[in-house]
Design a protein around this motif. Structure first.
Motif, PDB file in Angstrom:
ATOM      1  N   GLN A  10       0.835  -1.211   0.000  1.00  0.00           N
ATOM      2  CA  GLN A  10       0.000   0.000   0.000  1.00  0.00           C
ATOM      3  C   GLN A  10       0.866   1.256   0.000  1.00  0.00           C
ATOM      4  O   GLN A  10       0.615   2.203  -0.757  1.00  0.00           O
ATOM      5  CB  GLN A  10      -0.924   0.002   1.212  1.00  0.00           C
ATOM      6  CG  GLN A  10      -1.879   1.194   1.247  1.00  0.00           C
ATOM      7  CD  GLN A  10      -2.314   1.558   2.654  1.00  0.00           C
ATOM      8  OE1 GLN A  10      -1.499   1.542   3.585  1.00  0.00           O
ATOM      9  NE2 GLN A  10      -3.582   1.915   2.819  1.00  0.00           N
ATOM     10  N   ILE A  13       2.465   1.838  -3.384  1.00  0.00           N
ATOM     11  CA  ILE A  13       1.492   2.336  -4.365  1.00  0.00           C
ATOM     12  C   ILE A  13       1.165   3.806  -4.095  1.00  0.00           C
ATOM     13  O   ILE A  13       1.063   4.616  -5.035  1.00  0.00           O
ATOM     14  CB  ILE A  13       0.215   1.469  -4.338  1.00  0.00           C
ATOM     15  CG1 ILE A  13       0.513   0.054  -4.844  1.00  0.00           C
ATOM     16  CG2 ILE A  13      -0.883   2.095  -5.191  1.00  0.00           C
ATOM     17  CD1 ILE A  13      -0.604  -0.935  -4.607  1.00  0.00           C
ATOM     18  N   LEU A  14       1.027   4.155  -2.820  1.00  0.00           N
ATOM     19  CA  LEU A  14       0.744   5.553  -2.467  1.00  0.00           C
ATOM     20  C   LEU A  14       1.890   6.470  -2.915  1.00  0.00           C
ATOM     21  O   LEU A  14       1.648   7.562  -3.448  1.00  0.00           O
ATOM     22  CB  LEU A  14       0.522   5.685  -0.957  1.00  0.00           C
ATOM     23  CG  LEU A  14      -0.785   5.102  -0.403  1.00  0.00           C
ATOM     24  CD1 LEU A  14      -0.791   5.141   1.116  1.00  0.00           C
ATOM     25  CD2 LEU A  14      -1.992   5.864  -0.957  1.00  0.00           C
ATOM     26  N   LEU A  17       1.701   6.843  -6.667  1.00  0.00           N
ATOM     27  CA  LEU A  17       0.614   7.740  -7.065  1.00  0.00           C
ATOM     28  C   LEU A  17       0.964   9.198  -6.790  1.00  0.00           C
ATOM     29  O   LEU A  17       0.644  10.080  -7.592  1.00  0.00           O
ATOM     30  CB  LEU A  17      -0.676   7.357  -6.332  1.00  0.00           C
ATOM     31  CG  LEU A  17      -1.424   6.133  -6.875  1.00  0.00           C
ATOM     32  CD1 LEU A  17      -2.549   5.734  -5.930  1.00  0.00           C
ATOM     33  CD2 LEU A  17      -1.980   6.412  -8.266  1.00  0.00           C
ATOM     34  N   ALA A 271     -12.077   4.492  -9.585  1.00  0.00           N
ATOM     35  CA  ALA A 271     -10.991   4.591  -8.603  1.00  0.00           C
ATOM     36  C   ALA A 271     -11.080   3.527  -7.505  1.00  0.00           C
ATOM     37  O   ALA A 271     -10.076   2.844  -7.224  1.00  0.00           O
ATOM     38  CB  ALA A 271     -10.950   5.997  -8.004  1.00  0.00           C
ATOM     39  N   PRO A 272     -12.245   3.323  -6.856  1.00  0.00           N
ATOM     40  CA  PRO A 272     -12.309   2.264  -5.832  1.00  0.00           C
ATOM     41  C   PRO A 272     -12.052   0.876  -6.396  1.00  0.00           C
ATOM     42  O   PRO A 272     -11.396   0.044  -5.748  1.00  0.00           O
ATOM     43  CB  PRO A 272     -13.743   2.384  -5.291  1.00  0.00           C
ATOM     44  CG  PRO A 272     -14.172   3.774  -5.604  1.00  0.00           C
ATOM     45  CD  PRO A 272     -13.503   4.100  -6.899  1.00  0.00           C
ATOM     46  N   ALA A 275      -8.348   0.423  -7.004  1.00  0.00           N
ATOM     47  CA  ALA A 275      -7.669   0.335  -5.708  1.00  0.00           C
ATOM     48  C   ALA A 275      -7.875  -1.028  -5.059  1.00  0.00           C
ATOM     49  O   ALA A 275      -6.942  -1.622  -4.509  1.00  0.00           O
ATOM     50  CB  ALA A 275      -8.180   1.451  -4.786  1.00  0.00           C
ATOM     51  N   LYS A 276      -9.116  -1.557  -5.146  1.00  0.00           N
ATOM     52  CA  LYS A 276      -9.398  -2.890  -4.585  1.00  0.00           C
ATOM     53  C   LYS A 276      -8.604  -3.969  -5.321  1.00  0.00           C
ATOM     54  O   LYS A 276      -8.137  -4.932  -4.705  1.00  0.00           O
ATOM     55  CB  LYS A 276     -10.890  -3.195  -4.679  1.00  0.00           C
ATOM     56  CG  LYS A 276     -11.752  -2.412  -3.702  1.00  0.00           C
ATOM     57  CD  LYS A 276     -13.226  -2.699  -3.955  1.00  0.00           C
ATOM     58  CE  LYS A 276     -14.108  -1.772  -3.160  1.00  0.00           C
ATOM     59  NZ  LYS A 276     -15.551  -1.953  -3.457  1.00  0.00           N
ATOM     60  N   PHE A 286      -7.573   0.128   0.813  1.00  0.00           N
ATOM     61  CA  PHE A 286      -7.810   0.642  -0.540  1.00  0.00           C
ATOM     62  C   PHE A 286      -8.299   2.087  -0.573  1.00  0.00           C
ATOM     63  O   PHE A 286      -8.112   2.775  -1.575  1.00  0.00           O
ATOM     64  CB  PHE A 286      -8.769  -0.268  -1.312  1.00  0.00           C
ATOM     65  CG  PHE A 286     -10.229  -0.021  -1.113  1.00  0.00           C
ATOM     66  CD1 PHE A 286     -10.885   1.008  -1.790  1.00  0.00           C
ATOM     67  CD2 PHE A 286     -10.979  -0.819  -0.264  1.00  0.00           C
ATOM     68  CE1 PHE A 286     -12.232   1.234  -1.624  1.00  0.00           C
ATOM     69  CE2 PHE A 286     -12.331  -0.603  -0.095  1.00  0.00           C
ATOM     70  CZ  PHE A 286     -12.961   0.439  -0.776  1.00  0.00           C
ATOM     71  N   ILE A 289      -5.637   4.776  -1.331  1.00  0.00           N
ATOM     72  CA  ILE A 289      -5.216   4.628  -2.730  1.00  0.00           C
ATOM     73  C   ILE A 289      -6.288   5.170  -3.663  1.00  0.00           C
ATOM     74  O   ILE A 289      -5.998   5.872  -4.633  1.00  0.00           O
ATOM     75  CB  ILE A 289      -4.909   3.150  -3.042  1.00  0.00           C
ATOM     76  CG1 ILE A 289      -3.679   2.687  -2.253  1.00  0.00           C
ATOM     77  CG2 ILE A 289      -4.688   2.937  -4.537  1.00  0.00           C
ATOM     78  CD1 ILE A 289      -3.401   1.213  -2.357  1.00  0.00           C
ATOM     79  N   ALA A 290      -7.563   4.846  -3.369  1.00  0.00           N
ATOM     80  CA  ALA A 290      -8.666   5.322  -4.200  1.00  0.00           C
ATOM     81  C   ALA A 290      -8.735   6.847  -4.212  1.00  0.00           C
ATOM     82  O   ALA A 290      -9.016   7.461  -5.243  1.00  0.00           O
ATOM     83  CB  ALA A 290      -9.989   4.740  -3.705  1.00  0.00           C
ATOM     84  N   LEU A 293      -5.932   8.076  -6.407  1.00  0.00           N
ATOM     85  CA  LEU A 293      -6.209   7.622  -7.766  1.00  0.00           C
ATOM     86  C   LEU A 293      -7.309   8.451  -8.414  1.00  0.00           C
ATOM     87  O   LEU A 293      -7.218   8.832  -9.588  1.00  0.00           O
ATOM     88  CB  LEU A 293      -6.601   6.142  -7.736  1.00  0.00           C
ATOM     89  CG  LEU A 293      -6.570   5.346  -9.039  1.00  0.00           C
ATOM     90  CD1 LEU A 293      -5.202   5.440  -9.700  1.00  0.00           C
ATOM     91  CD2 LEU A 293      -6.932   3.898  -8.760  1.00  0.00           C
TER      92      LEU A 293
END
Length: 337
Positions: A10, A13-14, A17, A271-272, A275-276, A286, A289-290, A293
């Motif tokens: 996570q 990914i953050l 992004l 976006a969700p 992220a999921k 998630f 991230i969503a 995103l």
């Protein structure tokens, strides 16, 4: 207990992004009808640019970029909440008619309640919220069945129907209005980023500062609501109270966003889901991230759209729809299998 590997994934990914957002912001600041050389962006931000460079960046580009980023974040989080409380992967404030409800309220307010421009900016998110909340309540009541509870498919169908009806109502309302007001509503319907000045940022920012941490705080309750009602009740959750609180939160997030961006759909859907797919369905993982995103997706859509056609470009709502509509059809077909 969340796996340390998932938490590490996570965070990576953050960070990725955040890097993408910064890169898109730099590209967005340089490109446009009045371009600014990329090697002049940093000196201009530090106060060493010409009058033209400073005007383009600080009065035109940066407010629009920040507004777009914030609105995308709000729409993504709103979609994540709607999907959690309705247990429906197709839920999105645009598809369900929440955005259209906000649009009708804005249209009525704009056409029939003249008010000074300074006050108008700050009242607009509140007006949009009231319209969106009334629409959400209507859709919820029509979708709810005492014996079966909330029907996900029925919710989407009623939401789409309400969205079309409310969009038609907006057209009727503007049919006899002045040309300048018609232009404004038409841009709103197309999802054009119209709130592109610093006061609009001050109007939307307090909503996000309060609602984003509140939603993240409620993430575990959303996890429980995503399960069946008997399971949620069994662990002591007051599902009706939590659904109402989270519904109001989702509506407020969507309304604050569309009050300055217009009718942008599909961000809260895509976006969700993305992220999921990256870190799994647990909301604590998630949702952050969503949020990033959603902001990045809308920022990319607006950056591409405003540079495709001079001088006004293509509205961000249309650019998002090019991707979002096929994605919605894909999810619909997937859910039917």
């Amino acid at each position: 207990m969340i796996s340390p590997l998932l938490l590490k994934k996570q965070r990576m990914i953050l960070c990725a992004l955040l890097a993408l957002i910064m890169l898109t912001i730099v590209i967005g600041m340089g490109l446009g009808y009045s371009s600014v050389s990329f090697d002049r962006i940093l000196p201009t931000l530090l106060g060493q640019g010409t009058f033209k460079e400073e005007f383009v960046l600080f009065s035109v580009r940066l407010p629009r970029i920040i507004i777009t980023l914030l609105a995308g974040m709000a729409l993504a989080l709103s979609g994540a909440i709607f999907q959690g409380i309705t247990r429906n992967d197709l839920a999105d404030p645009g598809i369900l008619g929440i955005n259209s409800g906000a649009g009708v309220a804005i249209t009525i307010f704009f056409l029939f309640f003249p008010i000074s421009s300074g006050t108008f900016i700050y009242i607009l998110p509140l007006v949009a919220f009231l319209g969106a909340l009334l629409t959400a309540c209507l859709i919820y009541v029509l979708s709810y069945n005492k014996s079966q509870g909330l029907s996900p498919i029925r919710l989407v169908l009623i939401g789409v129907g309400c969205s079309m009806a409310l969009s038609g109502l907006m057209v009727v309302l503007i049919s006899s209005a002045e040309r300048t007001k018609v232009d404004f509503i038409a841009k709103w319907l197309a999802g054009s980023i119209w709130g592109t000045d610093w006061p609009f940022i001050l109007a939307i920012l307090p909503w996000l500062i309060v609602l984003i941490p509140f939603t993240l705080y409620k993430a575990n309750r959303l996890n429980l609501l995503s399960l069946s009602d008997p399971v949620a009740i069994g662990v002591g959750l007051n599902i009706k109270k939590e659904r109402i609180v989270l519904l109001i939160t989702a509506v407020a997030l969507a309304a604050s966003a569309v009050s300055v961006t217009g009718g942008v759909a599909f961000i809260g859907l895509m976006a969700p889901h993305i992220a999921k797919a990256l870190v799994g369905p647990r909301n604590q993982l998630f949702m952050p991230i969503a949020i990033l995103l959603g902001g990045w997706l809308l920022l990319v859509a607006d950056t591409i759209g405003r540079n495709l056609a001079d001088p006004d470009g293509i509205p961000a709502g249309i650019m998002v729809a090019f991707i979002g509509a096929p994605y919605f059809i894909y999810l619909l077909m997937k859910n039917e299998k």
